[in-house]
Design a protein around this motif. Structure first.
Motif, PDB file in Angstrom:
ATOM      1  N   GLU A 110       0.817  -1.211   0.000  1.00 39.05           N
ATOM      2  CA  GLU A 110       0.000   0.000   0.000  1.00 39.05           C
ATOM      3  C   GLU A 110       0.852   1.264   0.000  1.00 39.05           C
ATOM      4  O   GLU A 110       1.864   1.361   0.687  1.00 39.05           O
ATOM      5  CB  GLU A 110      -0.906  -0.006   1.230  1.00 39.05           C
ATOM      6  N   LEU A 111       0.396   2.258  -0.767  1.00 36.08           N
ATOM      7  CA  LEU A 111       0.983   3.594  -0.766  1.00 36.08           C
ATOM      8  C   LEU A 111      -0.033   4.527  -0.123  1.00 36.08           C
ATOM      9  O   LEU A 111      -1.217   4.498  -0.464  1.00 36.08           O
ATOM     10  CB  LEU A 111       1.300   4.054  -2.184  1.00 36.08           C
ATOM     11  N   ALA A 112       0.408   5.362   0.817  1.00 36.07           N
ATOM     12  CA  ALA A 112      -0.540   6.178   1.563  1.00 36.07           C
ATOM     13  C   ALA A 112       0.086   7.495   1.979  1.00 36.07           C
ATOM     14  O   ALA A 112       1.309   7.641   2.041  1.00 36.07           O
ATOM     15  CB  ALA A 112      -1.050   5.416   2.791  1.00 36.07           C
ATOM     16  N   THR A 113      -0.787   8.453   2.269  1.00 35.54           N
ATOM     17  CA  THR A 113      -0.371   9.737   2.815  1.00 35.54           C
ATOM     18  C   THR A 113      -1.115  10.004   4.107  1.00 35.54           C
ATOM     19  O   THR A 113      -2.221   9.499   4.319  1.00 35.54           O
ATOM     20  CB  THR A 113      -0.652  10.882   1.822  1.00 35.54           C
ATOM     21  N   GLY A 114      -0.520  10.815   4.958  1.00 37.47           N
ATOM     22  CA  GLY A 114      -1.128  11.162   6.230  1.00 37.47           C
ATOM     23  C   GLY A 114      -1.814  12.511   6.173  1.00 37.47           C
ATOM     24  O   GLY A 114      -2.022  13.098   5.113  1.00 37.47           O
ATOM     25  N   ARG A 134      -4.317  12.100   3.131  1.00 40.03           N
ATOM     26  CA  ARG A 134      -5.139  10.986   3.598  1.00 40.03           C
ATOM     27  C   ARG A 134      -5.716  10.181   2.441  1.00 40.03           C
ATOM     28  O   ARG A 134      -6.919   9.968   2.344  1.00 40.03           O
ATOM     29  CB  ARG A 134      -6.260  11.496   4.510  1.00 40.03           C
ATOM     30  N   SER A 135      -4.837   9.751   1.574  1.00 41.54           N
ATOM     31  CA  SER A 135      -5.235   8.908   0.444  1.00 41.54           C
ATOM     32  C   SER A 135      -4.510   7.578   0.538  1.00 41.54           C
ATOM     33  O   SER A 135      -3.407   7.489   1.087  1.00 41.54           O
ATOM     34  CB  SER A 135      -4.892   9.591  -0.886  1.00 41.54           C
ATOM     35  N   ARG A 136      -5.136   6.538  -0.019  1.00 45.91           N
ATOM     36  CA  ARG A 136      -4.558   5.198   0.019  1.00 45.91           C
ATOM     37  C   ARG A 136      -4.777   4.531  -1.326  1.00 45.91           C
ATOM     38  O   ARG A 136      -5.888   4.546  -1.871  1.00 45.91           O
ATOM     39  CB  ARG A 136      -5.218   4.348   1.108  1.00 45.91           C
ATOM     40  N   LEU A 148      -4.166   0.067 -10.290  1.00 45.44           N
ATOM     41  CA  LEU A 148      -4.106   0.824  -9.049  1.00 45.44           C
ATOM     42  C   LEU A 148      -5.481   0.783  -8.408  1.00 45.44           C
ATOM     43  O   LEU A 148      -6.464   1.242  -9.010  1.00 45.44           O
ATOM     44  CB  LEU A 148      -3.728   2.293  -9.311  1.00 45.44           C
ATOM     45  N   ALA A 149      -5.572   0.244  -7.207  1.00 43.63           N
ATOM     46  CA  ALA A 149      -6.837   0.205  -6.478  1.00 43.63           C
ATOM     47  C   ALA A 149      -6.857   1.384  -5.505  1.00 43.63           C
ATOM     48  O   ALA A 149      -6.129   1.386  -4.510  1.00 43.63           O
ATOM     49  CB  ALA A 149      -6.984  -1.111  -5.738  1.00 43.63           C
ATOM     50  N   LEU A 150      -7.668   2.388  -5.817  1.00 45.58           N
ATOM     51  CA  LEU A 150      -7.778   3.558  -4.957  1.00 45.58           C
ATOM     52  C   LEU A 150      -8.768   3.256  -3.848  1.00 45.58           C
ATOM     53  O   LEU A 150      -9.967   3.109  -4.084  1.00 45.58           O
ATOM     54  CB  LEU A 150      -8.244   4.771  -5.778  1.00 45.58           C
ATOM     55  N   ARG A 151      -8.262   3.154  -2.617  1.00 48.34           N
ATOM     56  CA  ARG A 151      -9.111   2.807  -1.474  1.00 48.34           C
ATOM     57  C   ARG A 151      -9.806   4.029  -0.891  1.00 48.34           C
ATOM     58  O   ARG A 151     -10.949   3.945  -0.440  1.00 48.34           O
ATOM     59  CB  ARG A 151      -8.287   2.134  -0.381  1.00 48.34           C
ATOM     60  N   SER A 152      -9.114   5.157  -0.878  1.00 42.32           N
ATOM     61  CA  SER A 152      -9.709   6.391  -0.374  1.00 42.32           C
ATOM     62  C   SER A 152      -8.880   7.573  -0.848  1.00 42.32           C
ATOM     63  O   SER A 152      -7.691   7.434  -1.141  1.00 42.32           O
ATOM     64  CB  SER A 152      -9.785   6.388   1.166  1.00 42.32           C
ATOM     65  N   VAL A 169      -7.155   2.256 -13.200  1.00 42.55           N
ATOM     66  CA  VAL A 169      -7.400   2.726 -11.839  1.00 42.55           C
ATOM     67  C   VAL A 169      -8.792   2.258 -11.446  1.00 42.55           C
ATOM     68  O   VAL A 169      -9.759   2.457 -12.183  1.00 42.55           O
ATOM     69  CB  VAL A 169      -7.307   4.255 -11.729  1.00 42.55           C
ATOM     70  N   GLU A 170      -8.890   1.626 -10.285  1.00 47.30           N
ATOM     71  CA  GLU A 170     -10.148   1.046  -9.829  1.00 47.30           C
ATOM     72  C   GLU A 170     -10.597   1.700  -8.532  1.00 47.30           C
ATOM     73  O   GLU A 170      -9.801   1.900  -7.611  1.00 47.30           O
ATOM     74  CB  GLU A 170      -9.971  -0.461  -9.616  1.00 47.30           C
TER      75      GLU A 170
END
Length: 317
Positions: A110-114, A134-136, A148-152, A169-170
């Motif tokens: 997972e790649l994420a930002t705070g 705040r993306s994942r 790429l599965a964009l979770r949020s 992108v999903e």
């Protein structure tokens, strides 16, 4: 959002903040001030798993604060959380809510930002990816495709050319397929927004509806189909430079954007959520943005403390 739902929303954010083990003394004091300010606050905290005893559960303690907070601030996650039955929310259920089935724990790769963080990544195929706060996203690359599965949250991707492997992108609402292009994707509570910056993408919704979106267009879709395709406004990528550009949008959308750039609770009264506004605001200085909003709209910003801020109607004199 109804008043009771807003209280549940805020309580969930406080619990996620406190359980992480990273909470500062100032943040804990802010929570205590929030808790005693209204009898409903304490009542909801007690219903959500037996009050503060919940925080002693070893299953929950130490989970990353950023992972929990950006998930709680994602509208779809908030709505799913709020829709649960509080009468049966014990420690085990809340632990489940914080588990992988709701995507609140990091996934492999997972790649994420705070909070307040924008970050650039170079993917395995050479594509350039930028995540908003705040993306994942989870990359799934193999010999057949690049997914790429964009979770949020929100992303911008500049796709490297690879004719043998489509780039997809999903989101929970559908898939966007490209071969060589640059575009923005934002997953919201009820729909996904696609903004084309270069070339074109084919959208396939969860229901199977198809639409080609070309450069300069913006598309909004959900799982049932396409909701709109129109000319893009030209300011959708302003967040890359730390700006929030708004043109005739409701205050609720502005506050949602600010929540991903500040810690603690930012409460918006339903009475002013629908106010329309236009303007250019700094994302990286949310305090300044709130001050600007207060000057231009019939609202007042109440600074209970740095981690608990309320936006309310301005009193009529």
């Amino acid at each position: 959002m109804r008043a009771d739902e807003a209280v549940i929303d805020e309580a969930a954010q406080w619990l996620a903040l406190l359980q992480s083990g990273e909470v500062s003394l100032a943040e804990r004091a802010a929570f205590e001030a929030w808790r005693v300010a209204d009898p409903r606050h304490q009542q909801i905290i007690e219903q959500m798993g037996g009050g503060l005893n919940l925080l002693r559960n070893p299953t929950l303690r130490g989970l990353p604060r950023n992972s929990l907070l950006h998930s709680l601030n994602a509208p779809s996650s908030r709505r799913r959380f709020i829709s649960g039955s509080l009468s049966v929310l014990g420690i085990a259920l809340l632990a489940g809510l914080l588990g992988r089935r709701f995507g609140w724990l990091p996934e492999a790769g997972e790649l994420a930002t705070g909070t307040g963080e924008r970050r650039d990544f170079v993917l395995a195929d050479g594509s350039a990816l930028t995540l908003n706060a705040r993306s994942r996203v989870v990359p799934f690359f193999d010999s057949d495709q690049r997914l790429l599965a964009l979770r949020s949250g929100e992303l911008l991707v500049d796709v490297a050319k690879d004719p043998s492997r489509p780039f997809v992108v999903e989101t929970e609402h559908g898939r966007m397929r490209a071969l060589g292009t640059r575009f923005l994707v934002q997953q919201g509570a009820q729909a996904t927004r696609l903004v084309m910056l270069h070339s074109q993408v084919e959208v396939v919704t969860a229901s199977g509806a198809r639409q080609v979106v070309t450069a300069g267009q913006s598309a909004l879709f959900n799982g049932a189909g396409m909701l709109s395709v129109e000319r893009s406004k030209g300011h959708e990528s302003a967040w890359l430079q730390g700006r929030l550009e708004v043109r005739d949008r409701p205050l609720s959308e502005v506050i949602d954007s600010l929540r991903t750039y500040r810690r603690g609770v930012l409460h918006l009264s339903p009475e002013v959520a629908g106010l329309r506004l236009s303007g250019l605001y700094p994302l990286d200085d949310s305090d300044r943005t709130l001050q600007l909003l207060e000057r231009s709209l019939p609202i007042r910003v109440i600074w209970h403390n740095p981690y608990w801020v309320s936006v309310e109607p301005r009193p009529v004199l």
